[in-house]
Scaffold this active site. Sequence first.
Site, PDB file in Angstrom:
ATOM      1  N   HIS A 143       0.820  -1.213   0.000  1.00  0.00           N
ATOM      2  CA  HIS A 143       0.000   0.000   0.000  1.00  0.00           C
ATOM      3  C   HIS A 143       0.861   1.272   0.000  1.00  0.00           C
ATOM      4  CE1 HIS A 143      -3.988  -1.857   0.342  1.00  0.00           C
ATOM      5  NE2 HIS A 143      -3.367  -2.786   1.042  1.00  0.00           N
ATOM      6  N   ASP A 155      -0.786  -4.824   5.728  1.00  0.00           N
ATOM      7  CA  ASP A 155      -1.911  -5.500   5.079  1.00  0.00           C
ATOM      8  C   ASP A 155      -1.598  -5.837   3.616  1.00  0.00           C
ATOM      9  OD1 ASP A 155      -4.525  -6.452   4.779  1.00  0.00           O
ATOM     10  OD2 ASP A 155      -5.232  -4.514   4.060  1.00  0.00           O
ATOM     11  N   GLU A 156      -2.072  -6.986   3.168  1.00  0.00           N
ATOM     12  CA  GLU A 156      -2.144  -7.361   1.745  1.00  0.00           C
ATOM     13  C   GLU A 156      -0.791  -7.262   1.015  1.00  0.00           C
ATOM     14  OE1 GLU A 156      -6.818  -6.364   0.857  1.00  0.00           O
ATOM     15  OE2 GLU A 156      -5.362  -4.737   0.626  1.00  0.00           O
ATOM     16  N   VAL A 157       0.233  -7.782   1.644  1.00  0.00           N
ATOM     17  CA  VAL A 157       1.520  -7.914   0.951  1.00  0.00           C
ATOM     18  C   VAL A 157       1.386  -8.987  -0.129  1.00  0.00           C
ATOM     19  CG1 VAL A 157       3.904  -8.680   1.200  1.00  0.00           C
ATOM     20  CG2 VAL A 157       2.919  -7.098   2.866  1.00  0.00           C
ATOM     21  N   VAL A 191      -4.193  -5.882  -4.902  1.00  0.00           N
ATOM     22  CA  VAL A 191      -5.643  -6.081  -4.884  1.00  0.00           C
ATOM     23  C   VAL A 191      -6.405  -4.972  -5.594  1.00  0.00           C
ATOM     24  CG1 VAL A 191      -5.591  -7.460  -2.781  1.00  0.00           C
ATOM     25  CG2 VAL A 191      -5.825  -4.980  -2.612  1.00  0.00           C
TER      26      VAL A 191
END
EC number: 3.2.1.52
Length: 599
Positions: A301, A366-368, A327
């Site tokens: 991010h 988050d969301e690596v 994502v």
Amino acid sequence: MIVLLFIVFVAKVSASDNIEKSYSSPWHYECKGGLCKKEFITKEVTNPTSLEVCELFCDASSSLWPKPTGHLSLSKNMVQIDPDKIMLDVQSGTQIKYLLERNIVLLKNIVKNVGGKLVNAGGMEMLIRCKGYLEMNNIKLTLHTDESYNLTVIQMDKTKLEVTITAKSYFGVRHGLETLSQLIVFDDLRNQIQIPNEISIIDGPVYPYRGVLLDTSRNFIDKTSILRTIDGMAMSKLNTLHWHITDSHSFPYVSKTWPEFSKFGSYATEKIYNQEDVKEIVEYGLIRGVRVLPEFDAPAHVGEGWQWVENDTIVCFKAEPWTNYCVEPPCGQLNPTSEKVYEILEGIYKDMIQDFQSDLFHMGGDEVNINCWNSSAVITNWMQTVKNWDLSESNFYMLWHYFQQRAMDKLKIANDGKDIPIILWSSGLTNEENIKYLDPEKYIIQVWTTKHDITIGRLLRNNFKLIISNYDALYLDCGFSAWIGEGNNWCAPYKGWQIIYDNSPLKIIKLQHLESKRHLILGGETALWTEQADSASIDAKIWPRAAAFAERLWAEPSSTWIHAEQRMLRHRERLVKRGISAESLQPEWCSQNQALCQV
């Protein structure tokens, strides 16, 4: 049939003729079966009751939001008060005294606006005494702060009410003042601002962390809207504004150490948050009992704003096809092998700690996307030559752990060598095979997956403290059209206030058969991600739904939403009266004809 209609018409005319003319409305309300029933005012009605007054007494928790957790007693004897005669009598340190004086100004303004221009002049004096502080100058909210309070109101004579708020912290007193403001109502039959002349309340929250996440990176949210959000939080006794201030889309935060980030990464020169803005928002929150918690999400991010740094600090920025690397567009992740990354992080952490003065820090996590790192020759060469790691998935999690350790060290340095509790999102690091990399003594996990996810049980069994933000109930951006492609967005359907209200952290851990771990639940948080929201729309997307979860976190009631419906309608009206454009829940007719809009 004609004769019957004529009889009905004559009966109504007769009833109308008997209405007492001295009141501003032909209607009053009687409490029957726990609901306020609308009735004609006839000559037989000696003391008619307005709807707002009726709502104070016609439910176990009156019209307060959130409902008190302890003793509640209200006299039914209403007296008129004069908002200009509300005064503070406080013996305390200068910091608390200053904050309470600001709160009294707010209270006066709220009370003056209760009835608009219709209010008749006059009324009693109200003297407010605050006492009981354990630490006279402690005005920092922590997870251990006692936010409970006792509130009493006594009529001293025909001209004066005495209010006493006893609390161990400033934050408890502030909550008591909020409760007091909700007990002051407008009697529209007499055009008076009124309050019960005797009140006794013992109250305090079940969970210490009660939050709203606001994302200001996907779309910029102006300062006025952020302050208005804090107003709604204060009214609902929420205590944490989780500020997701940067992301891959934009970098509006002005770092004193690295000002180039906002220059390169803001949407426009005026769409930034400088030190003065942050200071104002933090102080605004403090006065209203709300901590402002910054999040600097990493190592994923990230993107916009980093263009000025050397090329190897971020990887796969704006990579296409984006679905292979993240994502949502634009993609971007930090390069854990770059020393420049850690130099920059130390400066940003230092700036944020100084600007926000929070007792917590959110590091995101988050969301690596493993494929993103695997696409970088710089990273893969480092893994193979420096660490002698192969490129298996497990070693990319080792790389993530390496980043997290380095970043945590920089955070400690930025915090003058002192540890600070760190919050991370649930992620690949909280999977069974990777949870070994996280220390439950150092990390708090914010869980965003569904309430049925086994991750919750795994974390509790490993003694992690949790903040509950399950997207199947608490994501406020769900249920709208997709912003990429067609159809609905990823987390549809829309989460109505009823679903949010019934989203009990206690019930969630009971699903995992882990009631013994209840002490590890710090609380929860609704989240507004702003791909499809901005300053023009956040009020309606946050309110009153976030207030529904506020009561759940404050009181953890055993009852379901149906028992809170009338108070929710009342609180929504309260939000609107105080300048927050909260979404309408029902026709106003429903609140004036209670229980007739139920199935």
